[in-house]
Design a protein around this motif. Sequence first.
Motif, PDB file in Angstrom:
ATOM      1  N   UNK A   1       5.104   2.638  -3.521  1.00 29.80           N
ATOM      2  CA  UNK A   1       6.518   2.337  -3.748  1.00 29.80           C
ATOM      3  C   UNK A   1       6.644   1.113  -4.649  1.00 29.80           C
ATOM      4  N   UNK A   2       5.793   0.118  -4.428  1.00 30.11           N
ATOM      5  CA  UNK A   2       5.803  -1.071  -5.288  1.00 30.11           C
ATOM      6  C   UNK A   2       5.541  -0.689  -6.741  1.00 30.11           C
ATOM      7  N   UNK A   3       4.653   0.273  -6.953  1.00 26.96           N
ATOM      8  CA  UNK A   3       4.370   0.734  -8.321  1.00 26.96           C
ATOM      9  C   UNK A   3       5.609   1.368  -8.940  1.00 26.96           C
ATOM     10  N   UNK A   4       6.344   2.172  -8.147  1.00 23.77           N
ATOM     11  CA  UNK A   4       7.586   2.768  -8.642  1.00 23.77           C
ATOM     12  C   UNK A   4       8.581   1.668  -9.030  1.00 23.77           C
TER      13      UNK A   4
ATOM     14  N   UNK B   1      17.049   1.832 -13.802  1.00 21.86           N
ATOM     15  CA  UNK B   1      17.481   2.376 -12.511  1.00 21.86           C
ATOM     16  C   UNK B   1      18.850   3.060 -12.532  1.00 21.86           C
ATOM     17  N   UNK B   2      19.939   2.368 -12.870  1.00 22.01           N
ATOM     18  CA  UNK B   2      21.232   3.056 -12.787  1.00 22.01           C
ATOM     19  C   UNK B   2      21.367   4.217 -13.767  1.00 22.01           C
ATOM     20  N   UNK B   3      20.690   4.137 -14.892  1.00 24.55           N
ATOM     21  CA  UNK B   3      20.798   5.236 -15.850  1.00 24.55           C
ATOM     22  C   UNK B   3      19.883   6.396 -15.470  1.00 24.55           C
TER      23      UNK B   3
ATOM     24  N   UNK C   1      14.345   8.940  -5.719  1.00 21.92           N
ATOM     25  CA  UNK C   1      12.924   8.961  -5.350  1.00 21.92           C
ATOM     26  C   UNK C   1      12.570   7.692  -4.578  1.00 21.92           C
ATOM     27  N   UNK C   2      13.005   6.535  -5.076  1.00 19.98           N
ATOM     28  CA  UNK C   2      12.729   5.274  -4.382  1.00 19.98           C
ATOM     29  C   UNK C   2      13.346   5.273  -2.987  1.00 19.98           C
TER      30      UNK C   2
ATOM     31  N   UNK D   1      12.661   5.549   2.800  1.00 15.61           N
ATOM     32  CA  UNK D   1      13.009   6.173   4.073  1.00 15.61           C
ATOM     33  C   UNK D   1      11.750   6.750   4.732  1.00 15.61           C
ATOM     34  N   UNK D   2      10.938   7.435   3.946  1.00 12.56           N
ATOM     35  CA  UNK D   2       9.705   8.022   4.468  1.00 12.56           C
ATOM     36  C   UNK D   2       8.781   6.968   5.051  1.00 12.56           C
ATOM     37  N   UNK D   3       8.639   5.873   4.341  1.00  7.05           N
ATOM     38  CA  UNK D   3       7.775   4.793   4.832  1.00  7.05           C
ATOM     39  C   UNK D   3       8.333   4.213   6.129  1.00  7.05           C
ATOM     40  N   UNK D   4       9.643   4.040   6.202  1.00  6.92           N
ATOM     41  CA  UNK D   4      10.228   3.491   7.428  1.00  6.92           C
ATOM     42  C   UNK D   4       9.962   4.419   8.616  1.00  6.92           C
ATOM     43  N   UNK D   5       9.997   5.737   8.388  1.00 11.86           N
ATOM     44  CA  UNK D   5       9.702   6.708   9.455  1.00 11.86           C
ATOM     45  C   UNK D   5       8.219   6.630   9.844  1.00 11.86           C
ATOM     46  N   UNK D   6       7.346   6.492   8.858  1.00 12.47           N
ATOM     47  CA  UNK D   6       5.905   6.352   9.155  1.00 12.47           C
ATOM     48  C   UNK D   6       5.661   5.109  10.006  1.00 12.47           C
ATOM     49  N   UNK D   7       6.329   4.023   9.626  1.00 13.41           N
ATOM     50  CA  UNK D   7       6.167   2.768  10.360  1.00 13.41           C
ATOM     51  C   UNK D   7       6.666   2.931  11.797  1.00 13.41           C
ATOM     52  N   UNK D   8       7.842   3.533  11.954  1.00  9.07           N
ATOM     53  CA  UNK D   8       8.377   3.764  13.309  1.00  9.07           C
ATOM     54  C   UNK D   8       7.391   4.567  14.150  1.00  9.07           C
ATOM     55  N   UNK D   9       6.819   5.599  13.548  1.00  9.76           N
ATOM     56  CA  UNK D   9       5.861   6.454  14.249  1.00  9.76           C
ATOM     57  C   UNK D   9       4.631   5.647  14.676  1.00  9.76           C
ATOM     58  N   UNK D  10       4.095   4.858  13.745  1.00 13.80           N
ATOM     59  CA  UNK D  10       2.905   4.046  14.043  1.00 13.80           C
ATOM     60  C   UNK D  10       3.197   3.025  15.138  1.00 13.80           C
ATOM     61  N   UNK D  11       4.405   2.450  15.120  1.00 16.70           N
ATOM     62  CA  UNK D  11       4.795   1.483  16.157  1.00 16.70           C
ATOM     63  C   UNK D  11       4.871   2.182  17.512  1.00 16.70           C
ATOM     64  N   UNK D  12       5.498   3.367  17.530  1.00 19.53           N
ATOM     65  CA  UNK D  12       5.638   4.110  18.792  1.00 19.53           C
ATOM     66  C   UNK D  12       4.278   4.483  19.382  1.00 19.53           C
ATOM     67  N   UNK D  13       3.324   4.759  18.501  1.00 24.23           N
ATOM     68  CA  UNK D  13       1.972   5.087  18.972  1.00 24.23           C
ATOM     69  C   UNK D  13       1.175   3.836  19.351  1.00 24.23           C
TER      70      UNK D  13
END
Length: 93
Positions: free
Chosen positions: A24-27, A37-39, A46-47, A52-64
Amino acid sequence: MEHTEEQTYHLKALELLKADAEKIEQLIKVQMDNLTLPSCPLYEEVLDTQMFGLSREIDFAVKLGLIEREAGKNLMDTLEKKLSILHEAYTNK
Protein backbone atom coordinates in the motif's frame (compact mmCIF):
# COMPACT_ATOMS: atom_id res chain seq x y z
CA MET A 1 17.74 -17.45 20.48
CA GLU A 2 15.25 -20.21 19.74
CA HIS A 3 11.65 -19.11 19.10
CA THR A 4 8.71 -21.10 20.34
CA GLU A 5 6.17 -22.18 17.74
CA GLU A 6 3.77 -19.51 19.03
CA GLN A 7 6.41 -16.77 18.73
CA THR A 8 7.10 -17.95 15.19
CA TYR A 9 3.40 -17.55 14.30
CA HIS A 10 3.34 -14.08 15.86
CA LEU A 11 6.43 -13.01 13.92
CA LYS A 12 5.12 -14.49 10.66
CA ALA A 13 1.74 -12.76 11.06
CA LEU A 14 3.42 -9.42 11.68
CA GLU A 15 5.76 -9.93 8.71
CA LEU A 16 2.82 -10.71 6.39
CA LEU A 17 0.86 -7.68 7.57
CA LYS A 18 3.90 -5.44 7.18
CA ALA A 19 4.44 -6.79 3.66
CA ASP A 20 0.84 -5.91 2.76
CA ALA A 21 1.28 -2.47 4.33
CA GLU A 22 4.43 -1.97 2.23
CA LYS A 23 2.46 -2.73 -0.95
CA ILE A 24 0.00 0.00 0.00
CA GLU A 25 2.90 2.35 0.78
CA GLN A 26 4.21 1.70 -2.74
CA LEU A 27 0.81 2.65 -4.19
CA ILE A 28 0.89 5.84 -2.13
CA LYS A 29 4.46 6.57 -3.26
CA VAL A 30 3.51 6.19 -6.92
CA GLN A 31 0.67 8.62 -6.35
CA MET A 32 2.96 11.07 -4.52
CA ASP A 33 5.41 10.91 -7.41
CA ASN A 34 2.64 11.62 -9.92
CA LEU A 35 0.14 13.54 -7.78
CA THR A 36 -2.76 12.17 -9.80
CA LEU A 37 -5.12 11.01 -7.05
CA PRO A 38 -8.25 13.12 -7.66
CA SER A 39 -7.88 12.89 -11.42
CA CYS A 40 -7.67 9.12 -11.12
CA PRO A 41 -10.63 7.83 -9.05
CA LEU A 42 -9.71 4.24 -9.87
CA TYR A 43 -6.40 4.64 -8.04
CA GLU A 44 -8.16 6.15 -5.05
CA GLU A 45 -10.62 3.25 -5.04
CA VAL A 46 -7.74 0.75 -5.19
CA LEU A 47 -6.05 2.46 -2.23
CA ASP A 48 -9.30 2.51 -0.24
CA THR A 49 -9.91 -1.17 -1.02
CA GLN A 50 -6.35 -2.09 -0.05
CA MET A 51 -6.60 -0.12 3.21
CA PHE A 52 -9.92 -1.77 4.05
CA GLY A 53 -8.50 -5.21 3.26
CA LEU A 54 -5.48 -4.62 5.46
CA SER A 55 -7.67 -3.43 8.33
CA ARG A 56 -9.70 -6.68 8.06
CA GLU A 57 -6.49 -8.76 8.01
CA ILE A 58 -5.29 -6.93 11.11
CA ASP A 59 -8.61 -7.47 12.90
CA PHE A 60 -8.43 -11.17 12.06
CA ALA A 61 -4.84 -11.49 13.31
CA VAL A 62 -5.76 -9.66 16.54
CA LYS A 63 -8.76 -11.94 17.11
CA LEU A 64 -6.52 -14.98 16.66
CA GLY A 65 -4.06 -13.49 19.14
CA LEU A 66 -1.31 -13.41 16.51
CA ILE A 67 -0.58 -9.72 16.95
CA GLU A 68 -1.32 -7.14 19.60
CA ARG A 69 -4.11 -4.68 18.79
CA GLU A 70 -1.63 -1.82 19.31
CA ALA A 71 0.76 -3.21 16.66
CA GLY A 72 -2.10 -3.39 14.16
CA LYS A 73 -3.26 0.10 15.05
CA ASN A 74 0.27 1.43 14.55
CA LEU A 75 0.45 -0.14 11.07
CA MET A 76 -2.86 1.45 10.05
CA ASP A 77 -1.99 4.82 11.61
CA THR A 78 1.28 4.97 9.69
CA LEU A 79 -0.48 4.31 6.39
CA GLU A 80 -3.28 6.76 7.17
CA LYS A 81 -0.70 9.48 7.88
CA LYS A 82 0.95 8.79 4.52
CA LEU A 83 -2.43 8.92 2.78
CA SER A 84 -3.14 12.21 4.53
CA ILE A 85 0.18 13.62 3.29
CA LEU A 86 -0.73 12.50 -0.23
CA HIS A 87 -4.12 14.24 -0.05
CA GLU A 88 -2.51 17.42 1.32
CA ALA A 89 0.16 17.37 -1.38
CA TYR A 90 -2.47 17.14 -4.08
CA THR A 91 -4.72 19.76 -2.50
CA ASN A 92 -1.80 22.19 -2.26
CA LYS A 93 -0.60 21.42 -5.79
